[in-house]
Scaffold this active site. Structure first.
Site, PDB file in Angstrom:
ATOM      1  N   HIS A   1       4.573  10.678  -2.398  1.00 42.37           N
ATOM      2  CA  HIS A   1       4.920  10.549  -3.815  1.00 42.37           C
ATOM      3  C   HIS A   1       4.650  11.798  -4.648  1.00 42.37           C
ATOM      4  CE1 HIS A   1       0.632  10.087  -4.362  1.00 42.37           C
ATOM      5  NE2 HIS A   1       0.794  10.183  -5.654  1.00 42.37           N
TER       6      HIS A   1
HETATM    7  N1  UDP Z   1      -2.081   2.373  -2.545  1.00 39.98           N
HETATM    8  C1  UDP Z   1      -1.816   1.014  -2.550  1.00 39.98           C
HETATM    9  N2  UDP Z   1      -0.583   0.589  -2.170  1.00 39.98           N
HETATM   10  C2  UDP Z   1       0.397   1.448  -1.755  1.00 39.98           C
HETATM   11  C3  UDP Z   1       0.102   2.841  -1.724  1.00 39.98           C
HETATM   12  C4  UDP Z   1      -1.146   3.276  -2.154  1.00 39.98           C
HETATM   13  O1  UDP Z   1      -2.675   0.208  -2.892  1.00 39.98           O
HETATM   14  O2  UDP Z   1       1.506   0.992  -1.439  1.00 39.98           O
HETATM   15  C5  UDP Z   1      -3.402   2.823  -2.986  1.00 39.98           C
HETATM   16  C6  UDP Z   1      -4.140   3.660  -1.991  1.00 39.98           C
HETATM   17  O3  UDP Z   1      -4.806   2.864  -1.051  1.00 39.98           O
HETATM   18  C7  UDP Z   1      -5.082   4.463  -2.871  1.00 39.98           C
HETATM   19  C8  UDP Z   1      -4.297   4.646  -4.136  1.00 39.98           C
HETATM   20  O4  UDP Z   1      -3.253   3.671  -4.113  1.00 39.98           O
HETATM   21  O5  UDP Z   1      -6.245   3.726  -3.167  1.00 39.98           O
HETATM   22  C9  UDP Z   1      -3.734   6.025  -4.119  1.00 39.98           C
HETATM   23  O6  UDP Z   1      -2.854   6.165  -5.129  1.00 39.98           O
HETATM   24  P1  UDP Z   1      -1.720   7.252  -5.112  1.00 39.98           P
HETATM   25  O7  UDP Z   1      -1.455   7.691  -3.734  1.00 39.98           O
HETATM   26  O8  UDP Z   1      -0.618   6.675  -5.925  1.00 39.98           O
HETATM   27  O9  UDP Z   1      -2.358   8.420  -6.009  1.00 39.98           O
HETATM   28  P2  UDP Z   1      -3.270   9.680  -5.689  1.00 39.98           P
HETATM   29  O10 UDP Z   1      -4.477   9.210  -4.969  1.00 39.98           O
HETATM   30  O11 UDP Z   1      -2.458  10.657  -4.924  1.00 39.98           O
HETATM   31  O12 UDP Z   1      -3.610  10.204  -7.051  1.00 39.98           O
END
Ligand code: UDP
Length: 356
Positions: A206
């Site tokens: 993403h």
């Molecule tokens: N996550 C979730 N469902 C999904 C994909 C990700 O619950 O389908 C959770 C993942 O386990 C983590 C969080 O969302 O705890 C991460 O968010 P994301 O990847 O959107 O953002 P980033 O961490 O890159 O800021």
């Protein structure tokens, strides 16, 4: 502090807020949550509030789908109004999103003490909107809670240790969540029955540097297609990535599913062979659940995972992705090292804020 206003808006912030909100309650701190609306689909927002029993937001701003400037500007205006009315002792922001920056600006201009959880992280890539949000938020915060030693060192290198602010290493609230919710996930999630695969690789994509470059996205999808011939790849796809794949007419051969809730995500992490991701949070969660991770980025803020051999950075290069997949096929690691505080991070924050 007796009264704190917390700003959340995006999926990873709901997960971080879940553990800390529980600690605030235990420590008798009155917390009011503002949800900016940055993530609004029910499977990107509501599911987390329900499953993880996060207190219902006192305010919903419903701001999303705008350019960075418009989104941050409207959030700033909305949050300022609420802070003037609520007069909290502190404002707490998480991570590195536009909601983080808007909350930080609103609080600091009103001279309300600002608390940044997940402070000090740096990728040193100024093209990432998240990097800009983190640097600016750290700079105007009064209390910086850092998840790692590297985060503390990053701040010291930028001269923060000479400023009249507090820098505290407290660990990572996401590990608190992984530990606390793992047993509940076992009971409540039926995702493994639904996907019906004995062996699979879990992916997420993403990050803007990948989704907004058709070339990068094509390379990643082609690398994952190849891996999918050996081990099935399953990707809960972010709505933005799904739209861009359709617009660019890029058709993955592996399995895409709708974004899943946190309990399902835990079960996928626990049961997969390997994680391939450009997410910040998912890199760490791979480690929490004893899995190696290939990161689809050139840099990571979580350098200790790379230094300890749990994570390999491949950017959007499909050949490097293939080699890393081969490398991890036979590698074994001991994941017991304590890199993130082993589940005590939120308690440390609540204890300190209660006395602040
Ligand atoms: N996550 C979730 N469902 C999904 C994909 C990700 O619950 O389908 C959770 C993942 O386990 C983590 C969080 O969302 O705890 C991460 O968010 P994301 O990847 O959107 O953002 P980033 O961490 O890159 O800021």
């Amino acid at each position: 502090m007796n009264k704190i206003v917390t700003i959340v808006g995006a999926r990873p912030q709901f997960i971080k807020a879940a553990t800390l909100s529980r600690q605030f309650k235990l420590f008798g701190i009155d917390e009011k949550i503002i949800h900016t609306g940055q993530h609004f689909d029910s499977n990107m927002s509501e599911v987390f509030f329900e499953e993880m029993e996060i207190p219902k937001p006192a305010y919903q701003l419903d701001i999303h789908g705008l350019t960075h400037g418009a989104m941050t500007g409207r959030m700033l205006e909305g949050i300022e109004d609420i802070l003037i009315k609520e007069k909290p002792d502190g404002v707490l922001v998480y991570g590195d999103t536009n909601s983080t920056l808007a909350g930080a600006l609103a609080a600091s201009k009103l001279h309300i003490p600002l608390i940044h959880v997940e402070a000090g992280l740096r990728s040193y890539n100024m093209e990432m909107p998240e990097e800009i949000n983190r640097i600016l938020t750290d700079r105007i915060s009064n209390i910086l809670f850092c998840p790692t030693d590297t985060a503390v060192k990053n701040l010291e290198r930028e001269g923060f240790d000479n400023m009249p602010i507090r820098i505290i290493k407290n660990g990572d609230v996401m590990q608190d969540a992984a530990i606390y919710y793992a047993a509940k996930a076992e009971q409540k999630s039926d995702i493994l029955t639904k996907i019906n695969l004995s062996k699979f690789i879990l992916g997420t994509i993403h990050r803007q540097e990948n989704t907004d470059s058709p070339e990068n996205l094509r390379n990643i999808i082609s690398g994952l297609n190849k891996i999918n011939h050996s081990v099935p790849v399953i990707v809960p796809i972010h709505p933005r990535t799904r739209n861009i794949l359709a617009q660019q007419n890029i058709v993955p051969e592996f399995r895409l599913i709708e974004p899943v809730g946190y309990f399902d995500m835990i079960m996928l992490l626990k049961s997969c062979e390997l994680v391939i991701t450009d997410s910040g949070g998912v890199q760490k969660e791979a480690f929490f659940f004893g899995k190696h991770c290939i990161t689809l980025r050139e840099q990571t803020e979580w350098v200790e995972l790379v230094d300890n051999g749990f994570n390999v950075l491949v950017g959007s290069n499909s050949e490097k992705l293939g080699s890393a997949f081969e490398f991890f096929k036979t590698k074994t690691s001991d994941f017991s090292i304590d890199l993130y505080g082993k589940g005590q991070a939120a308690k440390v924050i609540a204890e300190i804020l209660q006395k602040a």
